[in-house]
Design a protein around this motif. Structure first.
Motif, short mmCIF file in Angstrom:
data_model
loop_
_atom_site.label_atom_id
_atom_site.label_comp_id
_atom_site.label_asym_id
_atom_site.label_seq_id
_atom_site.Cartn_x
_atom_site.Cartn_y
_atom_site.Cartn_z
N LEU A 175 1.02 10.36 -2.83
CA LEU A 175 1.13 9.30 -1.83
C LEU A 175 2.18 8.26 -2.23
O LEU A 175 2.94 7.77 -1.39
N SER A 176 2.23 7.93 -3.50
CA SER A 176 3.18 6.91 -3.96
C SER A 176 4.62 7.42 -3.94
O SER A 176 5.56 6.63 -3.95
N SER A 177 4.79 8.73 -3.92
CA SER A 177 6.14 9.30 -3.89
C SER A 177 6.72 9.37 -2.48
O SER A 177 7.91 9.63 -2.30
N MET A 178 5.90 9.14 -1.48
CA MET A 178 6.35 9.22 -0.09
C MET A 178 7.16 7.98 0.25
O MET A 178 6.74 6.85 -0.03
N LYS A 179 8.30 8.18 0.88
CA LYS A 179 9.19 7.07 1.22
C LYS A 179 8.77 6.38 2.52
O LYS A 179 9.15 5.24 2.76
N HIS A 180 8.02 7.07 3.34
CA HIS A 180 7.63 6.51 4.63
C HIS A 180 6.15 6.11 4.59
O HIS A 180 5.38 6.60 3.76
N PRO A 181 5.74 5.19 5.48
CA PRO A 181 4.32 4.80 5.53
C PRO A 181 3.44 5.99 5.92
O PRO A 181 3.88 6.93 6.59
N VAL A 182 2.20 5.93 5.49
CA VAL A 182 1.23 6.98 5.81
C VAL A 182 0.03 6.35 6.50
O VAL A 182 -0.21 5.14 6.39
N TRP A 314 -11.69 1.49 3.71
CA TRP A 314 -12.05 0.09 3.87
C TRP A 314 -12.14 -0.64 2.54
O TRP A 314 -11.77 -1.81 2.44
N SER A 315 -12.60 0.04 1.51
CA SER A 315 -12.68 -0.62 0.20
C SER A 315 -11.29 -1.00 -0.30
O SER A 315 -11.08 -2.09 -0.84
N ILE A 316 -10.30 -0.13 -0.08
CA ILE A 316 -8.92 -0.43 -0.48
C ILE A 316 -8.35 -1.56 0.37
O ILE A 316 -7.68 -2.46 -0.14
N VAL A 317 -8.64 -1.53 1.66
CA VAL A 317 -8.15 -2.59 2.56
C VAL A 317 -8.75 -3.93 2.19
O VAL A 317 -8.05 -4.95 2.09
N TYR A 318 -10.07 -3.96 1.98
CA TYR A 318 -10.73 -5.23 1.62
C TYR A 318 -10.18 -5.78 0.30
O TYR A 318 -9.95 -6.99 0.17
N LEU A 319 -9.98 -4.92 -0.67
CA LEU A 319 -9.42 -5.36 -1.95
C LEU A 319 -8.01 -5.93 -1.76
O LEU A 319 -7.66 -6.95 -2.35
N THR A 320 -7.22 -5.25 -0.94
CA THR A 320 -5.85 -5.70 -0.68
C THR A 320 -5.84 -7.05 0.04
O THR A 320 -4.99 -7.91 -0.23
N TYR A 462 -1.76 1.24 -8.91
CA TYR A 462 -1.16 1.26 -7.57
C TYR A 462 -1.52 -0.01 -6.79
O TYR A 462 -2.44 -0.75 -7.16
N LYS A 463 -0.81 -0.22 -5.69
CA LYS A 463 -1.15 -1.27 -4.74
C LYS A 463 -0.86 -0.76 -3.33
O LYS A 463 -0.12 0.22 -3.14
N LEU A 464 -1.43 -1.44 -2.35
CA LEU A 464 -1.28 -1.04 -0.95
C LEU A 464 -0.46 -2.09 -0.22
O LEU A 464 -0.70 -3.29 -0.37
N GLU A 465 0.46 -1.63 0.59
CA GLU A 465 1.26 -2.52 1.44
C GLU A 465 0.97 -2.17 2.89
O GLU A 465 1.41 -1.13 3.39
N LEU A 466 0.19 -3.02 3.57
CA LEU A 466 -0.17 -2.77 4.96
C LEU A 466 1.02 -3.01 5.88
O LEU A 466 1.69 -4.05 5.77
N ILE A 467 1.27 -2.08 6.77
CA ILE A 467 2.39 -2.23 7.71
C ILE A 467 2.01 -3.17 8.85
O ILE A 467 2.82 -3.98 9.30
N LYS A 488 1.85 1.73 2.91
CA LYS A 488 2.55 2.39 1.81
C LYS A 488 1.71 2.24 0.54
O LYS A 488 1.19 1.15 0.27
N VAL A 489 1.59 3.33 -0.20
CA VAL A 489 0.93 3.28 -1.51
C VAL A 489 2.04 3.19 -2.54
O VAL A 489 2.90 4.08 -2.63
#
Length: 495
Positions: A175-182, A314-320, A462-467, A488-489
């Motif tokens: 997931l972290s190697s992907m250049k585009h959002p998922v 949701w756990s990742i989103v809430y943490l972010t 890792y970290k999450l970047e919400l679009i 993006k991861v």
């Protein structure tokens, strides 16, 4: 003059509509009240609203849940009829009793003599599983013991930890190697599905299953609370086709594993599929039919990956969204790594047990996200609950979401606060994300293990970047951002 008559006509039509609407809804309510009196019930029905004839309150339910405001449905009942905790209603094609007080919920969920599973027709058809539903209580206990043996207990969890860990680390790296959002929800479903296939069906032939599933489980899930019309274009019809496809995918795996068993080649560690092939039906002493085995496998694969993936997202989103909580959770994982002996390069169950704060994060996610808004039962006999009648044959909806978001049990319920679980002894019946009683989700420990492993590696590296951070949420059929959490991861550490 013409404009005047147009206004008069419009007002007249509007008045007639309101009158007819009120009359029809009241007539529907009177019908059910009269039916109870006609059969000489000694107690009244609870307060509530039976909605429109035939469709009941389905329109308002869909409106509130699809708009991302699911609590409006119960709050309207509270405002109109008081906080009785029990209401009559009409949902999913059946007259129903909604229960949203802990003691009443627990009573219904633990009383197998007077209440049975009572899911809507669409769910019964799509999630059919005769060995677990259409059997006696004794048979249900027998099957439950047999099929949960491979997934509960310290030994079983320790055996699966390594499999889950490999899937998690590989997935995060990809997931972290992907250049585009998922779409994070879809990606979490892939992770969870790989793990659950490995656990229930072993590693010998699971790639065939994983590669051919496609969107079948998504189509199946979307049909769960749909109108059960077997007509092309309807979600239920599409879900039935998806289920038939899943059965065709699983069948060759069952055939191959049966052949291996006959040749004595299944090995020492038996997966769920091996155990199912050995099970004798207590009713007739015969082995389970292929149809029953496939039903169980599809049911476990579906329930196991869908709920875990949603909770994981949701756990990742809430943490972010809460950097202070993320920081505290990450520090706990870093502390675990500091105390690890140099020769150890994998997680252990003892380390999982040390993740106290992370466990609170997971529980708080299950409370806030409310993956299943309700648990369904059906009254086998007329029942007295708090002075009200639950007529035989009526569906009972244990509305867990109403309890989880009640400030009486959870102060500031809309706030994501894992620390509320510190030294917190939940009152019986106030925390029901996975059910209760004999139907308590058998894979709850396994699901928590999978989520804990994923969050451990995510927090450390890792970290999450919400679009779309402000993306609207829908709660049909379960809570999720309408963009499936486009993000993006990003890898932030090489440790």
């Amino acid at each position: 003059m013409e404009l005047h008559w147009a206004w008069v006509s419009t007002a007249t039509l509007a008045t007639c509509y309101v009158f007819v609407a009120i009359f029809l809804r009241r007539l529907n309510g009177w019908y059910y009240d009269y039916d109870v009196k006609l059969t000489k019930k000694q107690l009244p029905l609870p307060p509530g609203d039976m909605g429109w004839p035939l469709i009941g309150n389905l329109i308002s339910f869909i409106k509130d849940f699809s708009s991302g405001h699911p609590d409006s449905f119960i709050n309207n009942l509270h405002l109109k009829y008081g906080r009785t905790g029990i209401y009559k209603n009409h949902l999913f094609g059946n007259p129903s009793i909604i229960i949203c007080e802990p003691e009443m919920c627990r009573k219904v969920l633990t009383d197998d003599e007077n209440f049975k599973l009572g899911y809507p027709k669409s769910i019964k058809e799509l999630a059919r599983c005769r060995p677990m539903t259409d059997v006696s209580r004794a048979e249900h206990r027998h099957f439950r013991r047999l099929i949960t043996a491979p997934i509960i207990g310290h030994k079983a969890l320790a055996m699966y930890l390594e499999r889950i860990e490999d899937i998690v680390t590989n997935s995060l790296e990809e997931l972290s190697s992907m250049k585009h959002p998922v779409e994070l929800l879809k990606e979490m479903k892939k992770v969870s599905f790989k793990a659950i296939v490995h656990i229930f069906m072993g590693s010998s032939n699971n790639q065939h299953v994983i590669e051919n599933i496609g969107t079948s489980f998504t189509d199946l899930y979307n049909g769960m609370f749909s109108i059960p019309f077997e007509v092309p274009g309807f979600a239920f019809h599409k879900a039935l086709k998806a289920r038939a496809k899943l059965a065709k995918i699983v069948q060759p795996v069952v055939d191959e594993r049966r052949l291996m068993a006959r040749n004595g080649a299944e090995g020492n560690n038996k997966d769920l599929i091996d155990i199912l092939l050995e099970v004798n039906d207590e009713e007739n002493g015969q082995k389970l039919k292929d149809e029953d085995i496939i039903d169980i496998l599809i049911g476990f694969l579906f329930a196991g990956h869908e709920s875990s993936a949603t909770a994981l997202m949701w756990s990742i989103v809430y943490l972010t969204q809460h950097p202070d909580i993320l920081k505290k959770a990450k520090e706990e994982q870093e502390e675990i790594m500091k105390t690890r002996v140099p020769s150890q390069n994998r997680l252990s169950l003892n380390e999982i047990k040390q993740m106290v704060y992370l466990s609170h994060v997971i529980d708080e996610t299950l409370r806030c996200a409310n993956i299943a808004f309700s648990t369904f039962r059906e009254a086998i006999n007329d029942m007295n609950i708090n002075g009200y009648i639950i007529p035989k044959g009526w569906r009972v909806l244990i509305w867990a979401r109403a309890i989880h978001m009640d400030p009486k049990y959870y102060p500031n319920p809309d706030e994501f606060n894992p620390s509320r679980w510190d030294d917190y002894n939940a009152k019986a019946g106030t925390f029901l994300p996975l059910g209760a009683g004999s139907r308590l989700c058998p894979g709850s420990d396994l699901a928590k293990l999978e989520i804990s492993v994923f969050l451990h590696y995510f927090l450390l590296n890792y970290k999450l970047e919400l679009i779309n951070p402000e993306c609207p949420v829908t709660c049909l059929p379960s809570s999720k951002p309408i963009d499936n959490c486009l993000a993006k991861v990003i890898k932030v550490s090489s440790n």
